[in-house]
Structure formats: C-alpha cells, structure tokens
Design an enzyme around this catalytic site. Structure first.
Site, PDB file in Angstrom:
ATOM      1  N   SER A  29     -54.476  79.622  15.790  1.00  0.00           N
ATOM      2  CA  SER A  29     -53.844  80.366  14.097  1.00  0.00           C
ATOM      3  C   SER A  29     -54.525  81.447  13.642  1.00  0.00           C
ATOM      4  O   SER A  29     -54.856  82.715  14.185  1.00  0.00           O
ATOM      5  CB  SER A  29     -53.689  79.453  13.372  1.00  0.00           C
ATOM      6  OG  SER A  29     -52.703  79.244  12.193  1.00  0.00           O
ATOM      7  N   ASP A  51     -42.203  77.081  15.889  1.00  0.00           N
ATOM      8  CA  ASP A  51     -43.523  77.188  14.667  1.00  0.00           C
ATOM      9  C   ASP A  51     -43.499  77.408  13.684  1.00  0.00           C
ATOM     10  O   ASP A  51     -42.796  78.532  13.689  1.00  0.00           O
ATOM     11  CB  ASP A  51     -44.072  77.875  15.760  1.00  0.00           C
ATOM     12  CG  ASP A  51     -45.821  77.799  15.049  1.00  0.00           C
ATOM     13  OD1 ASP A  51     -45.682  77.717  13.401  1.00  0.00           O
ATOM     14  OD2 ASP A  51     -46.810  78.622  15.043  1.00  0.00           O
ATOM     15  N   HIS A 102     -46.684  74.179  15.173  1.00  0.00           N
ATOM     16  CA  HIS A 102     -47.960  74.627  14.657  1.00  0.00           C
ATOM     17  C   HIS A 102     -48.920  73.562  15.476  1.00  0.00           C
ATOM     18  O   HIS A 102     -49.334  73.408  14.326  1.00  0.00           O
ATOM     19  CB  HIS A 102     -47.785  75.154  13.172  1.00  0.00           C
ATOM     20  CG  HIS A 102     -48.539  75.822  12.865  1.00  0.00           C
ATOM     21  ND1 HIS A 102     -48.813  77.582  13.750  1.00  0.00           N
ATOM     22  CD2 HIS A 102     -50.267  75.679  12.145  1.00  0.00           C
ATOM     23  CE1 HIS A 102     -50.444  77.991  13.464  1.00  0.00           C
ATOM     24  NE2 HIS A 102     -50.207  76.981  12.762  1.00  0.00           N
TER      25      HIS A 102
END
Length: 224
Positions: A118, A171, A203
């Site tokens: 991320s 996601d 995610h």
C-alpha cells in the site's frame, strides 16, 4: 509533518537464516507498523535479512487528521488528487539512508531489494526509481507510483531491474485501476516489470501472492 522529527523507530529485523549476503527492506502500509507483516514476511521464508522499518506517527489528512504511523501525508486516494510531494521526498531520503547503512555494513547495492504494501509499496517504487545505484529489484503490493507526473524524468536509476507489482482486483482501498495505471506508466521507462492480478483479493495479501513474492526474491537475490 507537524514539526516532528523525521527519524524512524528501530526497524523490525528478520535475521538471515544463513550468512547475511542480501537485505530486503519492506515498508508497511498506512496505520501499520513493522510488526504488522511479521507472519507474512516469515512465510516468505527468505534466507536473507529482512528489515521492516516503522514510520513515526503523524496526522493524516485522508483520515481527518487522525494520528497514525505514516510514511507521508495522504491527502486523497483519488487518481488525480493532491499529493504530499515534500513528505514523499523526505520519506524517500530516509529509505535511501537505510540503503546506505546496509552498504556500510557490507551488503552491496545490487544485493538490496525494496518492497512494500500500500503506502509502503508506493514509497518503495518511488525510492527505487529515484536511487542512482542499481538495486536487486522492487516489490510493490496493492500500491501506486507517487508523483507519477514527474516520470520518466525522475527515474534516475533502476530502470532495468526486475519489478514485481501485485494487486487484488477487488481492492476497495487502493483501487485495482491504480495498479493498472501504475504498471502502464512504469512500463514506459522500466520494461522489466511483471504485473500480477489476484482474483477476488481485497486490500490484503494471500498465499498465492506470498508464493509469487518468495519466487521473485529467490530469483532476484540468488544465493552467493
């Protein structure tokens, strides 16, 4: 940055299972710490030393100013939203310092790999392409390329190294299209990139992705 020191907490280190000849520096996501990926990184089973630094706590605009571990301020997750350019570059400088600390410890640049998830993956990509010395490779998980309008001019190095980019197609936090856009941009100046899609993954990570990372590390950092 709220005037706080730019120093990071001591990294969480997974020591090499054999002689330390390579290092993977893995950067956590927003609100996480270096401990957060402990079990996943252990599952990779790399014989190399793995450093998981933790960024200091700061106010994050995206989360209404709530304070949490963050590499730089996140102002928006819109594809064309404003970015914290100064914070991104300060964080990049800290990662470059970590790389040089490894080099001073006897690990050559070409045996050092960056990776992250991320926000940490975003910083790993940016730090890699703005580093002049050739590294072993870079892994970007569920992430994007920060300050993408600066590229390809900002890519002063590492345009030929292996790149593994991974993203789940469900996601809800960093949309899959961000990963696709990032891959397309990177391909224009760094062709040795593999973009892997994980069906129904949100995610997070999954066993298939971990297996792909393990294979990528073993191929990019073979035993010496």
């Amino acid at each position: 940055m709220g005037g706080r020191s730019s120093t990071m907490a001591a990294p969480v280190v997974v020591n090499a299972t054999a002689k330390h000849t390579a290092t993977v520096i893995f950067l956590h996501g927003l609100g996480d710490t270096g401990h957060g990926w402990a079990s996943a990184v252990a599952a990779i089973g790399s014989p190399h030393s793995i450093h998981r630094p933790t960024r200091h706590v700061m106010a994050v605009t995206l989360n209404a100013g709530f304070r949490m571990p963050s590499w730089f301020d996140l102002k928006s997750l819109d594809v064309d939203g404003p970015e914290d350019g100064g914070g991104i570059k300060r964080a990049r400088d800290n990662i470059h310092t970590m790389i040089e600390e490894e080099v001073r410890g006897g690990i050559p640049h070409e045996r050092i790999m960056l990776g992250g998830f991320s926000q940490g993956g975003a910083l790993a990509l940016y730090s890699t392409f703005t580093h002049a010395r050739t590294l072993a490779g870079v892994v970007g998980l569920s992430c994007w390329l920060p300050l993408r309008e600066e590229f390809p001019q900002a890519a002063i190095g590492n345009t030929g190294i292996p790149i593994l980019q991974c993203h789940g197609d469900c996601d809800p936090i960093v949309p899959y299209k961000f990963g696709q856009i990032t891959s397309q941009i990177i391909k224009k100046f760094a062709g040795n990139i593999e973009f892997k899609t994980y069906r129904a993954m949100m995610h997070t990570s999954c066993e298939e992705e971990m297996a792909d990372i393990r294979k990528f590390i073993s191929q990019s950092l073979p035993p010496v």
